[in-house]
Design a protein around this motif. Structure first.
Motif, short mmCIF file in Angstrom:
data_model
loop_
_atom_site.label_atom_id
_atom_site.label_comp_id
_atom_site.label_asym_id
_atom_site.label_seq_id
_atom_site.Cartn_x
_atom_site.Cartn_y
_atom_site.Cartn_z
N VAL A 284 -38.19 -43.59 39.98
CA VAL A 284 -37.07 -43.01 39.22
C VAL A 284 -35.86 -42.88 40.14
O VAL A 284 -35.98 -42.38 41.27
CB VAL A 284 -37.47 -41.63 38.65
CG1 VAL A 284 -36.33 -41.02 37.89
CG2 VAL A 284 -38.70 -41.74 37.80
N ASP A 285 -34.70 -43.30 39.66
CA ASP A 285 -33.48 -43.15 40.45
C ASP A 285 -32.84 -41.78 40.20
O ASP A 285 -33.18 -41.08 39.24
CB ASP A 285 -32.50 -44.29 40.17
CG ASP A 285 -31.98 -44.27 38.74
OD1 ASP A 285 -32.57 -43.56 37.92
OD2 ASP A 285 -31.00 -44.97 38.46
N SER A 286 -31.90 -41.40 41.04
CA SER A 286 -31.29 -40.07 40.98
C SER A 286 -30.49 -39.86 39.70
O SER A 286 -30.44 -38.74 39.17
CB SER A 286 -30.42 -39.82 42.20
OG SER A 286 -29.35 -40.76 42.24
N THR A 287 -29.88 -40.88 39.17
CA THR A 287 -29.12 -40.76 37.92
C THR A 287 -30.04 -40.39 36.77
O THR A 287 -29.70 -39.52 35.95
CB THR A 287 -28.40 -42.09 37.60
OG1 THR A 287 -27.60 -42.46 38.72
CG2 THR A 287 -27.53 -41.95 36.37
N THR A 288 -31.20 -40.95 36.72
CA THR A 288 -32.17 -40.63 35.67
C THR A 288 -32.63 -39.18 35.80
O THR A 288 -32.77 -38.48 34.80
CB THR A 288 -33.39 -41.58 35.75
OG1 THR A 288 -32.92 -42.93 35.69
CG2 THR A 288 -34.37 -41.32 34.63
N VAL A 289 -32.84 -38.74 37.03
CA VAL A 289 -33.26 -37.34 37.27
C VAL A 289 -32.17 -36.39 36.79
O VAL A 289 -32.44 -35.43 36.06
CB VAL A 289 -33.59 -37.10 38.76
CG1 VAL A 289 -33.81 -35.62 39.03
CG2 VAL A 289 -34.78 -37.91 39.19
N VAL A 290 -30.93 -36.66 37.18
CA VAL A 290 -29.82 -35.78 36.78
C VAL A 290 -29.66 -35.77 35.26
O VAL A 290 -29.50 -34.71 34.65
CB VAL A 290 -28.51 -36.21 37.48
CG1 VAL A 290 -27.31 -35.47 36.90
CG2 VAL A 290 -28.61 -35.98 38.97
N ASN A 291 -29.71 -36.93 34.64
CA ASN A 291 -29.58 -37.00 33.18
C ASN A 291 -30.72 -36.27 32.49
O ASN A 291 -30.52 -35.60 31.47
CB ASN A 291 -29.51 -38.45 32.71
CG ASN A 291 -28.21 -39.12 33.07
OD1 ASN A 291 -27.21 -38.46 33.31
ND2 ASN A 291 -28.23 -40.45 33.13
N PRO B 134 -41.45 -40.12 42.12
CA PRO B 134 -40.09 -40.23 42.66
C PRO B 134 -39.74 -41.66 43.12
O PRO B 134 -38.56 -42.02 43.14
CB PRO B 134 -40.08 -39.28 43.85
CG PRO B 134 -41.29 -38.43 43.71
CD PRO B 134 -42.25 -39.15 42.82
#
Length: 179
Positions: A94-101, A91
């Motif tokens: 990795v940024d939140s945008t990458t997680v969501v994508n 975690p």
């Protein structure tokens, strides 16, 4: 030499006496008994054959169900692998945008795989309410009479597989009150 009259009398007495041994009628009784035994045997064989058929049919239905389940799971394996890889990322890197994508991509892969097996998502917003596919949880006022009975909001998507509703879509239905 025997008297032909006395022999005829004995034969007549034998046919009239119910307790006398029936030499001529014993053969047809044996034939009937044999036929009865053959029919009983045939009946038992047919019953056993039907029982075997029934067991085989049950086993084949179970195996067909297992094969179908296996095909669905086989289609989901790639998406499961992606989820596993995704669950093991650091975690901190990795940024939140990458997680969501990443989650969106896995979701698309799962729905695509399920669609190949006849799976459909129901989001009936803007369509006519259908009680066979939708469950009305509330109503909302319609702005025009033409909107009466249309789905205003879909709270929870419904799911259908090969024409069978797995879960109805939970919706708010527009209702025209005439005002």
């Amino acid at each position: 030499m025997t008297d032909p009259m006395s022999t005829a009398d004995e034969n007549l007495d034998a046919t009239l006496d119910p307790h006398a041994p029936a030499a001529a009628s014993a053969e047809p009784m044996d034939d009937r008994q044999r036929e009865i035994e053959e029919l009983k045997d045939k009946h038992l064989r047919l019953a056993a054959e039907y029982d075997n058929f029934r067991r085989r049919a049950v086993k084949e239905r179970q195996e067909a169900g297992w094969r179908a389940q296996g095909e669905v799971v086989r289609g989901l394996i790639d998406a499961l692998d992606d989820l596993t890889r995704f669950a093991n990322v650091d975690p901190a890197t990795v940024d939140s945008t990458t997680v969501v994508n990443g989650v969106i991509l896995v979701e698309k892969k799962i729905f695509k795989s399920l669609a190949g097996h006849g799976f459909e998502v129901l989001d009936p917003t803007g369509h006519a309410f259908d009680p066979a596919l939708h469950e009305a949880v509330s109503t909302a006022p319609a702005a025009r009479a033409e909107e009466d009975g249309q789905v205003a909001v879909c709270f929870q998507s419904g799911y259908v597989i090969n024409g069978h509703v797995l879960r109805p879509a939970r919706v708010v239905v527009k209702q025209w009150t005439g005002a």
